[in-house]
Design a protein around this motif. Structure first.
Motif, PDB file in Angstrom:
ATOM      1  N   PRO A 173      -2.721   3.839   0.519  1.00 55.67           N
ATOM      2  CA  PRO A 173      -3.997   4.544   0.649  1.00 55.67           C
ATOM      3  C   PRO A 173      -4.592   4.969  -0.689  1.00 55.67           C
ATOM      4  O   PRO A 173      -5.787   4.916  -0.873  1.00 55.67           O
ATOM      5  N   THR A 174      -3.724   5.390  -1.635  1.00 52.55           N
ATOM      6  CA  THR A 174      -4.207   5.624  -3.001  1.00 52.55           C
ATOM      7  C   THR A 174      -3.173   5.097  -3.993  1.00 52.55           C
ATOM      8  O   THR A 174      -1.970   5.109  -3.733  1.00 52.55           O
ATOM      9  N   ALA A 175      -3.686   4.633  -5.129  1.00 52.68           N
ATOM     10  CA  ALA A 175      -2.820   4.161  -6.217  1.00 52.68           C
ATOM     11  C   ALA A 175      -3.509   4.469  -7.531  1.00 52.68           C
ATOM     12  O   ALA A 175      -4.740   4.532  -7.597  1.00 52.68           O
ATOM     13  N   ASP A 176      -2.701   4.675  -8.581  1.00 52.84           N
ATOM     14  CA  ASP A 176      -3.287   4.685  -9.915  1.00 52.84           C
ATOM     15  C   ASP A 176      -3.010   3.339 -10.577  1.00 52.84           C
ATOM     16  O   ASP A 176      -2.308   2.498 -10.009  1.00 52.84           O
ATOM     17  N   GLU A 177      -3.567   3.151 -11.764  1.00 53.94           N
ATOM     18  CA  GLU A 177      -3.485   1.820 -12.375  1.00 53.94           C
ATOM     19  C   GLU A 177      -2.078   1.481 -12.861  1.00 53.94           C
ATOM     20  O   GLU A 177      -1.806   0.363 -13.230  1.00 53.94           O
ATOM     21  N   TYR A 178      -1.166   2.475 -12.828  1.00 52.04           N
ATOM     22  CA  TYR A 178       0.209   2.194 -13.244  1.00 52.04           C
ATOM     23  C   TYR A 178       1.140   2.078 -12.038  1.00 52.04           C
ATOM     24  O   TYR A 178       2.340   1.926 -12.202  1.00 52.04           O
ATOM     25  N   GLY A 179       0.582   2.190 -10.834  1.00 48.22           N
ATOM     26  CA  GLY A 179       1.374   1.904  -9.646  1.00 48.22           C
ATOM     27  C   GLY A 179       2.053   3.087  -8.994  1.00 48.22           C
ATOM     28  O   GLY A 179       3.028   2.905  -8.257  1.00 48.22           O
ATOM     29  N   ASN A 180       1.568   4.285  -9.217  1.00 42.10           N
ATOM     30  CA  ASN A 180       2.060   5.419  -8.419  1.00 42.10           C
ATOM     31  C   ASN A 180       1.289   5.434  -7.104  1.00 42.10           C
ATOM     32  O   ASN A 180       0.056   5.527  -7.111  1.00 42.10           O
ATOM     33  N   LEU A 181       2.027   5.346  -6.002  1.00 42.66           N
ATOM     34  CA  LEU A 181       1.395   5.135  -4.697  1.00 42.66           C
ATOM     35  C   LEU A 181       1.591   6.357  -3.803  1.00 42.66           C
ATOM     36  O   LEU A 181       2.699   6.873  -3.659  1.00 42.66           O
ATOM     37  N   ARG A 182       0.487   6.758  -3.185  1.00 47.45           N
ATOM     38  CA  ARG A 182       0.550   7.841  -2.212  1.00 47.45           C
ATOM     39  C   ARG A 182      -0.029   7.377  -0.881  1.00 47.45           C
ATOM     40  O   ARG A 182      -0.879   6.498  -0.827  1.00 47.45           O
ATOM     41  N   ALA A 183       0.415   8.036   0.174  1.00 44.27           N
ATOM     42  CA  ALA A 183      -0.019   7.666   1.519  1.00 44.27           C
ATOM     43  C   ALA A 183      -1.260   8.436   1.938  1.00 44.27           C
ATOM     44  O   ALA A 183      -1.771   8.246   3.034  1.00 44.27           O
ATOM     45  N   ASN A 184      -1.744   9.290   1.047  1.00 41.82           N
ATOM     46  CA  ASN A 184      -2.854  10.177   1.397  1.00 41.82           C
ATOM     47  C   ASN A 184      -3.875  10.232   0.269  1.00 41.82           C
ATOM     48  O   ASN A 184      -3.565   9.938  -0.873  1.00 41.82           O
ATOM     49  N   GLY A 185      -5.074  10.623   0.651  1.00 45.97           N
ATOM     50  CA  GLY A 185      -6.113  10.826  -0.350  1.00 45.97           C
ATOM     51  C   GLY A 185      -7.131   9.702  -0.432  1.00 45.97           C
ATOM     52  O   GLY A 185      -8.020   9.743  -1.278  1.00 45.97           O
ATOM     53  N   GLY A 186      -6.995   8.704   0.422  1.00 40.11           N
ATOM     54  CA  GLY A 186      -7.926   7.579   0.364  1.00 40.11           C
ATOM     55  C   GLY A 186      -8.730   7.423   1.643  1.00 40.11           C
ATOM     56  O   GLY A 186      -8.936   8.380   2.385  1.00 40.11           O
ATOM     57  N   LYS A 187      -9.148   6.191   1.898  1.00 40.76           N
ATOM     58  CA  LYS A 187      -9.957   5.912   3.084  1.00 40.76           C
ATOM     59  C   LYS A 187      -9.095   5.644   4.307  1.00 40.76           C
ATOM     60  O   LYS A 187      -9.564   5.703   5.434  1.00 40.76           O
ATOM     61  N   ILE A 209      -1.331  -2.748  -3.231  1.00 39.80           N
ATOM     62  CA  ILE A 209      -2.695  -3.116  -2.832  1.00 39.80           C
ATOM     63  C   ILE A 209      -3.361  -1.853  -2.301  1.00 39.80           C
ATOM     64  O   ILE A 209      -2.846  -1.214  -1.385  1.00 39.80           O
ATOM     65  N   THR A 210      -4.487  -1.505  -2.880  1.00 46.05           N
ATOM     66  CA  THR A 210      -5.174  -0.282  -2.461  1.00 46.05           C
ATOM     67  C   THR A 210      -6.670  -0.518  -2.367  1.00 46.05           C
ATOM     68  O   THR A 210      -7.194  -1.470  -2.975  1.00 46.05           O
ATOM     69  N   ASP A 211      -7.354   0.368  -1.632  1.00 43.87           N
ATOM     70  CA  ASP A 211      -8.820   0.366  -1.679  1.00 43.87           C
ATOM     71  C   ASP A 211      -9.344   1.640  -2.352  1.00 43.87           C
ATOM     72  O   ASP A 211     -10.545   1.852  -2.415  1.00 43.87           O
ATOM     73  N   THR A 212      -8.423   2.452  -2.835  1.00 47.37           N
ATOM     74  CA  THR A 212      -8.827   3.702  -3.485  1.00 47.37           C
ATOM     75  C   THR A 212      -7.989   3.915  -4.741  1.00 47.37           C
ATOM     76  O   THR A 212      -6.877   4.445  -4.690  1.00 47.37           O
ATOM     77  N   LEU A 213      -8.543   3.462  -5.852  1.00 50.81           N
ATOM     78  CA  LEU A 213      -7.876   3.655  -7.145  1.00 50.81           C
ATOM     79  C   LEU A 213      -8.220   5.049  -7.648  1.00 50.81           C
ATOM     80  O   LEU A 213      -9.386   5.424  -7.702  1.00 50.81           O
ATOM     81  N   VAL A 214      -7.190   5.810  -7.981  1.00 52.32           N
ATOM     82  CA  VAL A 214      -7.413   7.197  -8.411  1.00 52.32           C
ATOM     83  C   VAL A 214      -6.878   7.372  -9.831  1.00 52.32           C
ATOM     84  O   VAL A 214      -6.098   6.550 -10.312  1.00 52.32           O
ATOM     85  N   PRO A 215      -7.276   8.452 -10.511  1.00 50.46           N
ATOM     86  CA  PRO A 215      -6.804   8.646 -11.891  1.00 50.46           C
ATOM     87  C   PRO A 215      -5.284   8.807 -11.963  1.00 50.46           C
ATOM     88  O   PRO A 215      -4.671   9.388 -11.064  1.00 50.46           O
ATOM     89  N   PHE A 216      -4.714   8.292 -13.028  1.00 47.71           N
ATOM     90  CA  PHE A 216      -3.298   8.512 -13.348  1.00 47.71           C
ATOM     91  C   PHE A 216      -3.095   9.974 -13.701  1.00 47.71           C
ATOM     92  O   PHE A 216      -3.917  10.533 -14.399  1.00 47.71           O
ATOM     93  N   PRO A 217      -2.013  10.598 -13.272  1.00 51.70           N
ATOM     94  CA  PRO A 217      -0.955  10.102 -12.383  1.00 51.70           C
ATOM     95  C   PRO A 217      -1.204  10.532 -10.931  1.00 51.70           C
ATOM     96  O   PRO A 217      -1.528  11.677 -10.672  1.00 51.70           O
ATOM     97  N   ASN A 218      -1.017   9.595 -10.017  1.00 50.50           N
ATOM     98  CA  ASN A 218      -1.216   9.826  -8.587  1.00 50.50           C
ATOM     99  C   ASN A 218       0.089  10.372  -8.004  1.00 50.50           C
ATOM    100  O   ASN A 218       0.892   9.635  -7.428  1.00 50.50           O
ATOM    101  N   ILE A 219       0.304  11.661  -8.183  1.00 49.10           N
ATOM    102  CA  ILE A 219       1.595  12.273  -7.831  1.00 49.10           C
ATOM    103  C   ILE A 219       1.410  13.578  -7.080  1.00 49.10           C
ATOM    104  O   ILE A 219       0.342  14.182  -7.190  1.00 49.10           O
ATOM    105  N   PRO A 220       2.454  14.034  -6.360  1.00 51.36           N
ATOM    106  CA  PRO A 220       3.745  13.384  -6.141  1.00 51.36           C
ATOM    107  C   PRO A 220       3.573  12.066  -5.388  1.00 51.36           C
ATOM    108  O   PRO A 220       2.870  12.015  -4.386  1.00 51.36           O
ATOM    109  N   ALA A 221       4.238  11.042  -5.875  1.00 54.06           N
ATOM    110  CA  ALA A 221       4.082   9.695  -5.332  1.00 54.06           C
ATOM    111  C   ALA A 221       5.161   9.381  -4.303  1.00 54.06           C
ATOM    112  O   ALA A 221       6.303   9.798  -4.454  1.00 54.06           O
TER     113      ALA A 221
END
Lengths: 521, 521
Positions: A173-187, A209-221
């Protein structure tokens, strides 16, 4: 060879799949083994980017080729777009003999059936294969024997090295450009990414694969950048309306309400109902109704659940918010209430990995701590074996999920099923397909009454006192047969199209090709 | 053989340690390798307990024998009781040739020196070996060559399989009986367990040692039960007063305040000072003072740090609370303010693993994202090589920590050192021991002025504009020598007692046995 639940497993299937027959649920306790390990590439140059322009570029950079294994998670449930996007690209690249290793596959993936038919996909590992993929497998269209594992069994297979994933494609659902992935915060929030954790740890290559790129760092991931090779942005990863539905309405089905009442009365009468008990239930109407009944009892008795676990839906969240449940550990979110809760209560509603949930071969999973688990089943037989995978015609239509895992772990495993489902008896002499061994099933609850596994005489007292009509399992079967008749034996083709893996990777049953239905007489 | 920082590494040391010479900081970028994996035992019987009655019982159950490798973390810092308790038990059991693989060792562990002398411990891997252990190694008392790695290099060594841990002993401020470990909530809170994470993942056997057993489940956990074999309760795991000290008082040392001013002025003048920058600093007086100066600039310029990282102390916490820093990722807590913050701000102050922090061989660590790192050094030479391990007499007295990791990752690495330390020049022609290669050090800041690495002409503009006196590194050295004289070359014995590992496991320098001091002339 005859296995521990009495099924005759053809030796050629054992040879073709390299698997032993099932020899019992706990035989591997304390077994020593060396874990698998991925072959990875270091990113120590800080100037290097992980961004790729397309799924095609990611597939190429992963070096996928004929015979590769790709993996997927099912947290987007019926709203998932990832599997189809990736497999369409792989198909267009002309790759063949691909193994799809999914945590589950469903109706959202009907579009990949042509790739099964044309040899793009020749092996499938999945908890379940609902929808047209299930039909395709049941009809013998997949080249190799499909493997159906439980959620815990899947992690075990990956951690043991039984399955080696060349590339994991993780929808986030959300990722930053370095690949920290979260299940929340996106579409397309899905609450947790629990089942993708093992893929991230053990796949050689990992594509986010995401549709919502967010600023680094996307944490807690949920998934850390240290395991992610590439990040790809697409327009949509899923359909939010099909990922997290609104809360299920309480059932008004009287049969389900009756079973819920029986279930709760038994839970309360059984010896594990005391302050601090650990509990898991499903999201069917009867399960939710029984949770509501149970809460009433808990309030009255001033008894609290220390922990609720598994796939989470709103009723359990509400009990936590009320203080009746101390904590929730979560592997899958079934509705918006659960997705919202995991964001609102990071101290009490906590994401866990698939391994933590149910892996039978780690150093101890949450299922081992269950006092009660409430499960549904399509069929349960007089040996207490359960079937959650095939319908009464033998068609693959369900998924193991955490069924065998929780049954093996819980001190008290309760299976709820209306005695007659449609025009089929749910309690029968022999289930069509064994997914959960009877040695791990303690109580069966139907709308006609309950039966206790004779292997658990310690639960008889509670069954007698709980107020529900008490039968032997054979009596329940006889009542079912008296209503709809004894089912005729299904005629299958000879070809084995799938195996049901026990938690430990052995064969607990096989699924054979469907045949045009022919009456015996 | 001469390595990339010009040190002559004896071939017999390369042979004895099985290591190549250092060939440059980034040569392993994109290198492919297969990760290591532990050999574990499954806990699938829910009835089995993990509790053991004593450390002795845990050691016996782990099957430790002569030649085994045991590991420890250093989050209890100078208050740690775990290493001594475990090693005393191992000593009493008569085991020999034990390898101690610690994330760091310090004065708290002076008590194990006799076990080095009597052959209980014959190999040591540690970030540093302060106190009497450092003296013992420097005096040639350890049988095998000691290995000093960086925090990132340690995780790399474990993940690559260079070190195989037979049993990890993890001190945990709180634990439940199934081995979920937290760094908070007990008598000896340490904030995080970051450096123990790799041990839990990769050791064959994992023993949790706690003085505060809490109800299951102890979550969110830093270390999960799925990696823990045994849980042991002892009276005390550490001395809280020495684990987390009160916040350091701001320095009043004018030299340090001057360096802090120069440092901040340079940071602000350099091109990475813009909204969203990523920053790490240490806990020395000058570092803390420069953080305070920097905050003033940030308020004035309305510039915010997106992320602060590394070991965390109160000054960084306060800036986060003020909103000047978006998030903190934490691998070690230096004071009570940091310990309290990680409990109070789970959404913004987040524990990360040692691998996430600094491992050069994973798929991308936090250090790679640093804009600035502010580091201290005992010595820095005209090649910009730094020494943080040996004092000017050659005695092992310091630790690599994250020094080479952050230097390699940061866009701008700033080393602060008073030009003269005691009676020794801190800027010199050749450092006594190379721990951090000059190719990763961009700016040196002293109380007399600053010097920019000629390899970074892009930073000269900022250096000219920042207001600090600008020198070449040779000029700084000459000033230092003009004050305290050129140091005479230390005479060492021939025996190599330790190697300094570069981040990638190659030999960047060796440490030789101390000799009675003899003047050349």
């Amino acid at each position: 060879m005859i296995n521990a639940v009495g099924r005759d497993i053809p030796e050629e299937v054992m040879a073709a799949t390299g698997r032993d027959i099932f020899r019992g649920t706990y035989v591997n306790d304390n077994k020593e083994y060396t874990k698998a390990a991925p072959t990875v590439r270091a990113v120590c140059d800080p100037k290097r980017s992980k961004m790729v322009a397309s799924i095609r570029e990611a597939i190429e950079k992963c070096g996928l080729k004929d015979g590769s294994t790709v993996s997927f998670h099912h947290h987007f449930r019926e709203g998932d777009y990832i599997v189809n996007m990736v497999m369409t690209e792989i198909h267009e690249m002309g790759l063949k003999d691909i193994t799809v290793c999914a945590s589950s596959l469903g109706k959202a993936h009907d579009a990949i059936v042509p790739f099964i038919e044309d040899g793009t996909i020749t092996s499938i590992y999945s908890s379940g294969v609902r929808g047209k993929i299930g039909e395709a497998i049941s009809n013998g269209k997949l080249k190799n024997i499909a493997v159906m594992y439980s959620h815990g069994g899947r992690v075990r297979a990956i951690e043991e090295g039984r399955i080696h994933i060349d590339a994991a494609f993780i929808g986030a659902p959300t990722a930053d450009e370095y690949g920290n992935l979260r299940a929340n915060g996106g579409k397309s929030n899905c609450g947790v990414l629990s089942y993708a954790y093992a893929d991230a740890q053990y796949a050689d290559k990992v594509v986010a694969i995401t549709d919502t790129l967010v600023p680094f760092p996307n944490i807690p991931a949920s998934i850390s950048m240290v395991n992610v090779d590439y990040v790809c942005v697409v327009d949509e990863i899923g359909n939010p309306n099909k990922i997290a539905t609104g809360a299920a309405k309480p059932t008004t089905d009287l049969r389900k309400l009756l079973m819920a009442q029986y279930c709760t009365d038994f839970v309360v009468a059984a010896p594990y109902y005391k302050d601090g008990f650990v509990y898991q239930t499903g999201v069917g109407g009867a399960s939710i109704a029984s949770t509501i009944y149970l809460a009433e009892k808990m309030r009255k008795d001033n008894i609290h659940m220390s922990l609720g676990l598994g796939g989470i839906a709103t009723p359990m969240v509400r009990l936590m918010e009320e203080g009746l449940i101390g904590k929730l550990v979560d592997t899958q979110d079934f509705d918006l209430g659960a997705v919202e809760s995991i964001q609102a209560h990071p101290d009490r509603h906590i994401e866990i990995t698939g391994s933590e949930y149910a892996n039978p071969m780690n150093k101890g999973a949450y299922v081992n701590k269950l006092d009660y688990v409430i499960l549904a089943a399509l069929e349960v037989d007089t040996h207490f074996n359960c079937n959650v995978i095939t319908d009464s015609t033998g068609l693959i239509t369900g998924a193991q999920g955490g069924h065998p895992d929780t049954a093996a772990g819980a001190k008290c495993t309760i299976v709820i099923s209306p005695l007659v489902q449609g025009r089929s008896p749910a309690v029968c002499t022999d289930v069509t397909t064994v997914t959960t061994p009877g040695e791990t099933v303690d109580v069966v609850i139907t709308d006609y009454g309950i039966a206790v596994n004779p292997a658990r005489p310690d639960l008889m007292e509670a069954a007698k006192n709980c107020g529900a009509p008490l039968y032997t399992i054979e009596e329940l079967r006889d009542i079912a047969y008296s209503i709809v008749g004894e089912p005729r034996k299904i005629k299958f083709g000879e070809k084995v199209v799938g195996i049901v893996e026990a938690r430990d990777g052995t064969i607990i049953d096989v699924v054979r090709q469907m045949q045009e239905y022919v009456f015996d007489d």
